[in-house]
Design a protein around this motif. Structure first.
Motif, PDB file in Angstrom:
ATOM      1  N   ALA A 193      37.535  38.833  39.743  1.00  0.00           N
ATOM      2  CA  ALA A 193      38.173  40.459  39.847  1.00  0.00           C
ATOM      3  C   ALA A 193      37.765  41.344  41.071  1.00  0.00           C
ATOM      4  O   ALA A 193      38.719  42.028  41.351  1.00  0.00           O
ATOM      5  CB  ALA A 193      37.717  41.278  38.232  1.00  0.00           C
ATOM      6  N   ASN A 237      39.795  40.181  43.551  1.00  0.00           N
ATOM      7  CA  ASN A 237      41.126  40.737  43.345  1.00  0.00           C
ATOM      8  C   ASN A 237      41.891  39.628  42.952  1.00  0.00           C
ATOM      9  O   ASN A 237      43.407  39.411  43.215  1.00  0.00           O
ATOM     10  CB  ASN A 237      41.802  41.373  44.723  1.00  0.00           C
ATOM     11  CG  ASN A 237      42.390  42.730  44.360  1.00  0.00           C
ATOM     12  OD1 ASN A 237      42.471  43.175  43.120  1.00  0.00           O
ATOM     13  ND2 ASN A 237      43.264  43.393  45.142  1.00  0.00           N
ATOM     14  N   GLN A 269      43.215  37.253  36.531  1.00  0.00           N
ATOM     15  CA  GLN A 269      42.438  36.881  35.567  1.00  0.00           C
ATOM     16  C   GLN A 269      42.532  35.223  35.478  1.00  0.00           C
ATOM     17  O   GLN A 269      43.767  34.699  35.266  1.00  0.00           O
ATOM     18  CB  GLN A 269      42.451  37.542  34.169  1.00  0.00           C
ATOM     19  CG  GLN A 269      41.648  37.064  33.280  1.00  0.00           C
ATOM     20  CD  GLN A 269      42.005  37.921  31.945  1.00  0.00           C
ATOM     21  OE1 GLN A 269      42.715  38.914  31.811  1.00  0.00           O
ATOM     22  NE2 GLN A 269      41.405  37.306  30.851  1.00  0.00           N
ATOM     23  N   ILE A 302      39.278  42.685  30.787  1.00  0.00           N
ATOM     24  CA  ILE A 302      39.073  43.083  32.273  1.00  0.00           C
ATOM     25  C   ILE A 302      39.635  44.501  32.678  1.00  0.00           C
ATOM     26  O   ILE A 302      40.710  44.973  32.620  1.00  0.00           O
ATOM     27  CB  ILE A 302      39.375  42.071  33.390  1.00  0.00           C
ATOM     28  CG1 ILE A 302      38.663  40.848  33.215  1.00  0.00           C
ATOM     29  CG2 ILE A 302      39.078  42.668  34.835  1.00  0.00           C
ATOM     30  CD1 ILE A 302      39.124  39.923  34.490  1.00  0.00           C
ATOM     31  N   ILE A 314      34.715  48.091  37.715  1.00  0.00           N
ATOM     32  CA  ILE A 314      35.162  46.979  36.959  1.00  0.00           C
ATOM     33  C   ILE A 314      34.211  46.473  35.782  1.00  0.00           C
ATOM     34  O   ILE A 314      33.137  46.422  36.104  1.00  0.00           O
ATOM     35  CB  ILE A 314      35.227  45.688  37.854  1.00  0.00           C
ATOM     36  CG1 ILE A 314      36.136  46.059  39.140  1.00  0.00           C
ATOM     37  CG2 ILE A 314      35.846  44.409  37.281  1.00  0.00           C
ATOM     38  CD1 ILE A 314      36.092  45.025  40.296  1.00  0.00           C
TER      39      ILE A 314
END
Length: 122
Positions: free
Chosen positions: A58, A61, A64, A82, A96
């Motif tokens: 995460a 970027n 998932q 997430i 996050i």
């Protein structure tokens, strides 16, 4: 042969075996409980490592990771959520949070892992 040298009666043997089996039963039961808690601890540790990998993905970027990206059990029983939340007052920062739980033990709070970190918005 004297009366004292005859040995144990059947009743004494049965009582001795019963006491022995009760002791063996307690040892076997405590071993089973210890193995169950050890397995639970190992599962939690695997969940923490899995959550750390999801968190790292995460941060970078990356979408998932899916169950097909991860080898078999126990990883395919993990449910991951997430959350990416912008921090108010600090525009470039995001929080996050990765929450991992086990679908095998859905009501066990010990087997729910939550990791948080911050990143600069990409």
């Amino acid at each position: 042969m004297k009366h004292r040298d005859q040995g144990m009666t059947i009743l004494e043997v049965v009582i001795a075996i019963t006491i022995f089996l009760i002791g063996v039963g307690f040892v076997a039961q405590s071993n089973a409980v210890a193995q169950r808690y050890r397995a639970r601890q190992e599962l939690r540790q695997q969940m923490i490592f899995y959550a750390a990998g999801q968190l790292e993905a995460a941060i970078e970027n990356v979408d998932q990771l899916t169950v097909t990206d991860v080898p078999g059990p126990p990883f395919n029983t993990f449910e991951t959520v997430i959350n990416v939340v912008p921090i108010v007052g600090s525009e470039p920062l995001q929080e996050i949070e990765v929450n991992v739980s086990s679908s095998t033990y859905p009501d066990d709070d010990y087997l729910k892992v939550s990791l948080k970190t911050y990143r600069v918005k990409p």
